[in-house]
Motif scaffolding. Structure first.
Motif, short mmCIF file in Angstrom:
data_model
loop_
_atom_site.label_atom_id
_atom_site.label_comp_id
_atom_site.label_asym_id
_atom_site.label_seq_id
_atom_site.Cartn_x
_atom_site.Cartn_y
_atom_site.Cartn_z
N ILE A 174 -3.95 -7.70 -7.27
CA ILE A 174 -4.93 -7.92 -6.21
C ILE A 174 -4.19 -8.44 -5.00
O ILE A 174 -3.39 -9.38 -5.10
CB ILE A 174 -6.03 -8.88 -6.67
CG1 ILE A 174 -6.77 -8.28 -7.86
CG2 ILE A 174 -6.97 -9.20 -5.52
CD1 ILE A 174 -7.85 -9.14 -8.45
N GLY A 175 -4.43 -7.82 -3.86
CA GLY A 175 -3.75 -8.21 -2.65
C GLY A 175 -4.63 -7.97 -1.44
O GLY A 175 -5.77 -7.52 -1.56
N PRO A 176 -4.09 -8.24 -0.26
CA PRO A 176 -4.87 -8.06 0.96
C PRO A 176 -5.16 -6.58 1.20
O PRO A 176 -4.32 -5.71 0.97
CB PRO A 176 -3.97 -8.62 2.06
CG PRO A 176 -2.60 -8.65 1.49
CD PRO A 176 -2.75 -8.73 0.00
N GLY A 177 -6.37 -6.31 1.59
CA GLY A 177 -6.78 -4.95 1.89
C GLY A 177 -7.24 -4.81 3.32
O GLY A 177 -7.02 -5.71 4.15
N ALA A 178 -7.89 -3.72 3.60
CA ALA A 178 -8.38 -3.46 4.96
C ALA A 178 -9.42 -4.51 5.35
O ALA A 178 -10.23 -4.94 4.53
CB ALA A 178 -8.99 -2.06 5.01
N GLY A 179 -9.38 -4.92 6.59
CA GLY A 179 -10.37 -5.88 7.11
C GLY A 179 -10.23 -7.27 6.52
O GLY A 179 -11.17 -8.06 6.58
N ARG B 243 -7.98 -4.39 -5.19
CA ARG B 243 -7.17 -4.18 -6.38
C ARG B 243 -6.33 -2.92 -6.20
O ARG B 243 -6.85 -1.89 -5.77
CB ARG B 243 -8.08 -4.03 -7.60
CG ARG B 243 -7.35 -3.90 -8.88
CD ARG B 243 -8.34 -3.89 -10.04
NE ARG B 243 -7.69 -3.18 -11.11
CZ ARG B 243 -8.17 -2.13 -11.73
NH1 ARG B 243 -9.35 -1.68 -11.42
NH2 ARG B 243 -7.50 -1.54 -12.67
N ARG B 244 -5.05 -3.02 -6.49
CA ARG B 244 -4.16 -1.86 -6.45
C ARG B 244 -3.61 -1.63 -7.84
O ARG B 244 -3.26 -2.57 -8.54
CB ARG B 244 -2.97 -2.13 -5.52
CG ARG B 244 -3.22 -1.88 -4.11
CD ARG B 244 -1.99 -1.93 -3.25
NE ARG B 244 -0.83 -2.58 -3.87
CZ ARG B 244 0.38 -2.55 -3.38
NH1 ARG B 244 0.62 -1.89 -2.27
NH2 ARG B 244 1.37 -3.17 -3.97
#
Length: 128
Positions: A36-41, A46-47
């Motif tokens: 789990i990391g930073p995403g859009a906005g 989850r990646r």
């Protein structure tokens, strides 16, 4: 999942399938890690990362769609084979046949799927 079950699913497939790609990857020794990391906005997302020993890639090859990816799978599952593949039929890109070594010729919805089936069958024959 046993190779027999996976072969049956591949034989029944009517088109490339990412779920089958994941099962093929697991059969070939790939592992997955979810992070789990930073995403859009600024939202967390989850990646899913796939790993093959010595490699890390965020995207799994399209084993059931791409002939290049299917040949990569053959190299992992049944290294050093001789063989070939063809495609044809009413819509020449919709059916494929493949054969490795002295194994039986297999037919599937795409040449890539046929190559994957042939590799799994070749690997099973080598183990027996």
């Amino acid at each position: 999942m046993s190779n027999g079950s996976l072969i049956a699913e591949l034989e029944a497939a009517t088109r490339p399938d990412r779920r089958l790609d994941e099962k093929l990857a697991a059969a070939a020794g790939w592992t997955q890690l979810s992070e789990i990391g930073p995403g859009a906005g600024g939202n967390r997302e989850r990646r899913l990362m796939w790993f093959y020993p010595g490699e890390q890639t965020p995207r799994l090859p399209k084993f059931t769609e791409s002939i290049d990816a299917a040949l990569e799978f053959v190299g992992i599952i049944a290294p050093g084979p001789t063989g070939g593949f063809t495609w044809g039929g009413p819509n020449r890109f919709k059916r494929g046949k493949a054969q490795l070594n002295d194994g039986q010729q297999v037919q599937a919805a795409t040449p890539a799927i046929a190559l994957c089936i042939a590799a799994l069958k070749d690997a099973a024959a080598r183990r027996s």
